[in-house]
Motif scaffolding. Sequence first.
Motif, PDB file in Angstrom:
ATOM      1  N   UNK A  45       0.800  -1.229   0.000  1.00 36.14           N
ATOM      2  CA  UNK A  45       0.000   0.000   0.000  1.00 36.14           C
ATOM      3  C   UNK A  45       0.826   1.269   0.000  1.00 36.14           C
ATOM      4  N   UNK A  46       1.979   1.225   0.640  1.00 38.86           N
ATOM      5  CA  UNK A  46       2.737   2.484   0.713  1.00 38.86           C
ATOM      6  C   UNK A  46       3.839   2.586  -0.334  1.00 38.86           C
ATOM      7  N   UNK A  47       4.103   1.470  -1.032  1.00 42.71           N
ATOM      8  CA  UNK A  47       5.158   1.556  -2.048  1.00 42.71           C
ATOM      9  C   UNK A  47       4.693   1.174  -3.457  1.00 42.71           C
ATOM     10  N   UNK A  48       3.465   0.694  -3.558  1.00 38.14           N
ATOM     11  CA  UNK A  48       3.038   0.152  -4.852  1.00 38.14           C
ATOM     12  C   UNK A  48       1.652   0.690  -5.180  1.00 38.14           C
ATOM     13  N   UNK A  49       1.599   1.602  -6.139  1.00 36.59           N
ATOM     14  CA  UNK A  49       0.317   2.260  -6.414  1.00 36.59           C
ATOM     15  C   UNK A  49      -0.715   1.316  -7.024  1.00 36.59           C
ATOM     16  N   UNK A  50      -0.237   0.270  -7.666  1.00 31.47           N
ATOM     17  CA  UNK A  50      -1.161  -0.616  -8.369  1.00 31.47           C
ATOM     18  C   UNK A  50      -1.971  -1.484  -7.418  1.00 31.47           C
ATOM     19  N   UNK A  51      -1.423  -1.704  -6.216  1.00 33.03           N
ATOM     20  CA  UNK A  51      -2.135  -2.552  -5.256  1.00 33.03           C
ATOM     21  C   UNK A  51      -3.572  -2.078  -5.090  1.00 33.03           C
ATOM     22  N   UNK A  52      -4.525  -2.997  -5.226  1.00 33.08           N
ATOM     23  CA  UNK A  52      -5.911  -2.531  -5.176  1.00 33.08           C
ATOM     24  C   UNK A  52      -6.732  -3.222  -4.089  1.00 33.08           C
ATOM     25  N   UNK A  53      -7.957  -2.750  -3.967  1.00 40.28           N
ATOM     26  CA  UNK A  53      -8.848  -3.189  -2.898  1.00 40.28           C
ATOM     27  C   UNK A  53      -9.111  -4.684  -2.968  1.00 40.28           C
ATOM     28  N   UNK A  54      -9.405  -5.151  -4.161  1.00 40.12           N
ATOM     29  CA  UNK A  54      -9.722  -6.572  -4.331  1.00 40.12           C
ATOM     30  C   UNK A  54      -8.525  -7.429  -3.910  1.00 40.12           C
ATOM     31  N   UNK A  55      -7.332  -7.013  -4.355  1.00 37.87           N
ATOM     32  CA  UNK A  55      -6.125  -7.763  -4.006  1.00 37.87           C
ATOM     33  C   UNK A  55      -5.933  -7.827  -2.499  1.00 37.87           C
ATOM     34  N   UNK A  56      -6.093  -6.680  -1.839  1.00 32.71           N
ATOM     35  CA  UNK A  56      -5.905  -6.635  -0.395  1.00 32.71           C
ATOM     36  C   UNK A  56      -6.951  -7.514   0.296  1.00 32.71           C
ATOM     37  N   UNK A  57      -8.170  -7.403  -0.185  1.00 29.98           N
ATOM     38  CA  UNK A  57      -9.284  -8.159   0.392  1.00 29.98           C
ATOM     39  C   UNK A  57      -9.009  -9.673   0.292  1.00 29.98           C
ATOM     40  N   UNK A  58      -8.685 -10.107  -0.915  1.00 36.81           N
ATOM     41  CA  UNK A  58      -8.477 -11.537  -1.152  1.00 36.81           C
ATOM     42  C   UNK A  58      -7.223 -12.031  -0.434  1.00 36.81           C
ATOM     43  N   UNK A  59      -6.136 -11.248  -0.544  1.00 35.87           N
ATOM     44  CA  UNK A  59      -4.887 -11.640   0.106  1.00 35.87           C
ATOM     45  C   UNK A  59      -5.074 -11.803   1.605  1.00 35.87           C
ATOM     46  N   UNK A  60      -5.703 -10.797   2.219  1.00 34.93           N
ATOM     47  CA  UNK A  60      -5.905 -10.845   3.668  1.00 34.93           C
ATOM     48  C   UNK A  60      -6.813 -12.006   4.066  1.00 34.93           C
ATOM     49  N   UNK A  61      -7.924 -12.165   3.326  1.00 39.65           N
ATOM     50  CA  UNK A  61      -8.853 -13.241   3.694  1.00 39.65           C
ATOM     51  C   UNK A  61      -8.165 -14.599   3.568  1.00 39.65           C
ATOM     52  N   UNK A  62      -7.477 -14.780   2.436  1.00 41.66           N
ATOM     53  CA  UNK A  62      -6.841 -16.087   2.216  1.00 41.66           C
ATOM     54  C   UNK A  62      -5.784 -16.353   3.275  1.00 41.66           C
ATOM     55  N   UNK A  63      -4.963 -15.341   3.564  1.00 41.28           N
ATOM     56  CA  UNK A  63      -3.938 -15.494   4.577  1.00 41.28           C
ATOM     57  C   UNK A  63      -4.561 -15.811   5.929  1.00 41.28           C
ATOM     58  N   UNK A  64      -5.651 -15.138   6.233  1.00 41.68           N
ATOM     59  CA  UNK A  64      -6.316 -15.327   7.526  1.00 41.68           C
ATOM     60  C   UNK A  64      -6.894 -16.739   7.636  1.00 41.68           C
ATOM     61  N   UNK A  65      -7.508 -17.187   6.539  1.00 39.25           N
ATOM     62  CA  UNK A  65      -8.104 -18.534   6.554  1.00 39.25           C
ATOM     63  C   UNK A  65      -7.009 -19.576   6.765  1.00 39.25           C
ATOM     64  N   UNK A  66      -5.901 -19.424   6.020  1.00 45.31           N
ATOM     65  CA  UNK A  66      -4.815 -20.395   6.163  1.00 45.31           C
ATOM     66  C   UNK A  66      -4.239 -20.350   7.576  1.00 45.31           C
ATOM     67  N   UNK A  67      -4.070 -19.139   8.085  1.00 42.39           N
ATOM     68  CA  UNK A  67      -3.563 -19.005   9.457  1.00 42.39           C
ATOM     69  C   UNK A  67      -4.495 -19.721  10.440  1.00 42.39           C
ATOM     70  N   UNK A  68      -5.799 -19.456  10.292  1.00 41.04           N
ATOM     71  CA  UNK A  68      -6.767 -20.070  11.206  1.00 41.04           C
ATOM     72  C   UNK A  68      -6.658 -21.589  11.152  1.00 41.04           C
TER      73      UNK A  68
END
Lengths: 65, 946
Positions: free
Chosen positions: B442-465
């Motif tokens: 988010x702070x170094x890459x302008x292309x990063x978007x909402x969908x990417x953050x949403x999916x990345x976080x959810x997937x990471x969270x699910x795997x962590x859980x």
Amino acid sequence: MNRFTIIGQRLVAIFLLGCLLFNYPLLSIFSTYDMLWGIPILYVYAFSSWLIIIILMIIVIEIRR
Amino acid sequence: MMLQGGIILLFSLAYIGILFAIAYYSDKRSDAGRSVISNPYIYSLSLAVYCTAWTFYGSVGRAASTGIGFLPIYLGPTLMIALWYLVMRKIIRISKYNRITSIADFISSRYGKSSSLAGLVTVIAVVGIIPYISLQLDGVSTSFAVMWQHSELSTTLPTPGTVDILGDTSFYVALLLALFAIIFGTRHLDTTERHEGLVAAIAFESVVKLVAFLVIGAYVSFVLFNGFGDIFGQAAQSPELSKLFTMENAGTYTDWTWLMFLSMMAIMFLPRQFQMTVVENVNENHLDKAIWLLPLYMLLINIFVLPIALGGLLLFPNGAVDADTFVLTIPISQGQEEIAMLAFIGGLSAATGMVIVATVSLSTMVSNELVMPILLHFGPLRLAERRDLGGVLLTIRRGTIIMVLLLGYVYFRLTGNAYTLVSIGLISFAAVAQFAPAIFGGIYWKTGNHLGAMVGLSAGFVVWSYTLFLPSLAESGFLPPSFIESGPFGITLLKPYALFGLSGLDPITHSLFWSMLVNVGGYMILSLVGRQSVIEHSQAAQFVDVFKQTPENDFRLWRSTSSVTVLRSILEQFISPTRVNEALNDYAKKHGLDWSKDDVADAALINYTERLLAGSVGSASARVLLASAVKEEPVSMDEVMYMLDETSKVIAYSRELEIKSKELEQATSELTAANEQLKELDRLKDDFISTVTHELRTPLTSIRAFSEILHDNPDLDAEQRGKFMAIILKETERLTRLINNVLDLSKIESGKMEWHLTAVDLKELIEDALASLEQVIKEGNIELKTDMADQVSLTVADRDRITQVMLNLLSNAIKFCDNEAGWIKVQLKEQDSTLNVAVSDNGPGIKPEHQEIIFEKFRQVGDTLTEKPQGTGLGLPICRQIVTYFGGDLRVESVLGHGATFHFTLPVVSPADDESGVEAGFSTAVFANGKSSNRQGTYGKESINR
């Protein structure tokens, strides 16, 4: 701005140095039963490297003001 | 006996009382404008909230089993902090600009102030931190138990899960901590969501836990033993203990590296660290000192960990005492009750510090990013219209704090003593590490978007859980043990500690690998294929380029206007009217406005209001609130691109410059061309004048010569005299003709020719011309052939001028036709709305190379030196000019020795046509002759209409 970036770069260098010091393979060199001043050499290595890193940070940030 | 229950409680309460006093005092000072926390040392100490009960009790426990294996948790942050100079400074700058209140707010703000993302981050943070909270409860309640039952050290402690809740100390500890957090963290709502009193108290706690730990360490090392050498020397005797001197028990190097990485992320993204480092930061420059002070603090608090651990192992061999409690049990076993009490207070300070800050930051997130957006979206509640929403907000926060602590307690009861303190804490670390891709991206890459953050976080969270959180519950019997051993439903590929057959890794490393893989992967892939909305694009640019902008260089995404009164009422729902007044007056002062006169709030003020609100309720809620009150005009993507891209202005300027310079270049070349033309014209004029004067001199010379003869010889006979007089007369005629021609030509060329337009019947005109030449033709014994259409269409032209053309051509034909059997032929045809006239003779013809030259001025074909010129050399050029003027053309066809034919054409223009038709006819003419474009005005429509 110049001061800002040069300090930043020096700190990045310190970061890289730290990554090197605190990882395999350097760490494995000291993983022995030898003692230095009655202290396991691994402990001496870890804490003195740590201290050196901190001292370098102090030098970079505080001295060149 | 000092360590009775009542006394322990008394000390605890006294300690907490001191904390309250400190917090109260610094809040008062802050209100008076003399902040105590506004210095880098307090700031650095407050960051030491990183060292919790984990550090205080857990490090020793981990050192007792892994030797140096506890260190990566502190080495990682030490190294990460070196990068803070660049990274954290940026995050702080962004947060200050956007009035970020929490890590969830930060992430959601970056990805378009999305409330869904904020909610997701909040859920991850809450679930992820619960083990950590439970770790503190564990630490504190164990320490209570140890202190309480110190006389029966050897007996095992009661398992927390077996005790009735009301008889469980940790339950009361949880409630006490909740109360403490509520009083500190949710006293009032502020525009910046900063808690000075809290920070001061945490800094104090950091001092207490450091001093306590150092005292115990010094006591163990130098009182109980004779220095480090003694402890390590004794330990070296035991083969079991001396293993701790090496990396043998410290896990593999891979695990070591991953642990360093994990703690690097934790020091930045644990909600409480984010709260202290970013939200509570008073001055960006305090970061400089913190960069070396915090590592130094961590070094100091860890120096005695190994001596205490080995000392404890020497004192209580064979695991008689839980190593996590060595800090307490060593002094107790030696009867050092004061030191034990100090250790207890130190542990208490470490745990309370963490719990308070963590719950306060979590409650801010839950209320701002989870509950408020939901409430605001619920239409029937009409919450946005209620006054004093601040009260609602505070209630939500207080409720959240209690809930989080109770969840921590439940987790603590569920997992029981299955884990060491450190391994519980690492589960939380792995959870918050999931924020890293979204934030760094988010702070170094302008292309990063909402969908990417949403999916990345959810997937990471699910795997962590799946790979850490659920198994931690399974090991305590909440889920069947087979879940871990053979995977769910016996699917071995899905074993949570060896997902897809990846075994041989520590569970933390294993989980981190898989969760980071899906997190980073999801984030990057979807960012690369997806698109950003307008607001995402603006926020991305603002976050990434935060150092390039000044607060004035604002991104105005609110294009609407609203009234100050409306904005004020919205603000007052959350912030006290006095503070609202202060803020608005500040703004007015800065922008030279007067609220008693100006009620129109422009986009800048709405922006300012949004940031003020964001400080209380988070950016996602602030946006929803304002959107409901302010009619916002949509901002198009193009506009945003234009407004936001820092470079766009520069690009625009440089484009403009480019265009300007191109225009200049063009203008220069045009000027150069014009200059060339002028030079050419000048040369032509010189040529023309010299030619004209030469041509004029020829007749003048002969006139003068014959006049002199006549004058000097008065006795000339009459015949001679008559002959000479005739010559003189002929030459003067020629002279007149020449001068007329020159005048005509210059008139045509300069556009001063007066054209008298009439409908012209070309057939009649030709017949008239032939009639006037009838005599000459007869005298020359020339045969006249005509081949004319019976009737031709009319054209509009200057009759006299066309007659002039006709006469000129006919005279030429008569002049040049064969001397013996001369004939001339005139033809008239109409074809495709064009009138064709041809005048032929059977003269010598014109050489092909001369066929164009004859239309140039003063160019006569033939040897001008030997032959006397037979014309002025201007006739044909004039004819061509005239014909061209009327939209036709004049050319010659000739074969040498077989005569010549002059053709000219004229367009059929009926006077009955509407004016535009006439006009069109002439404009062709005008355009056909470039130089004549200014003539239109001269002949004008009046002549046509006449």
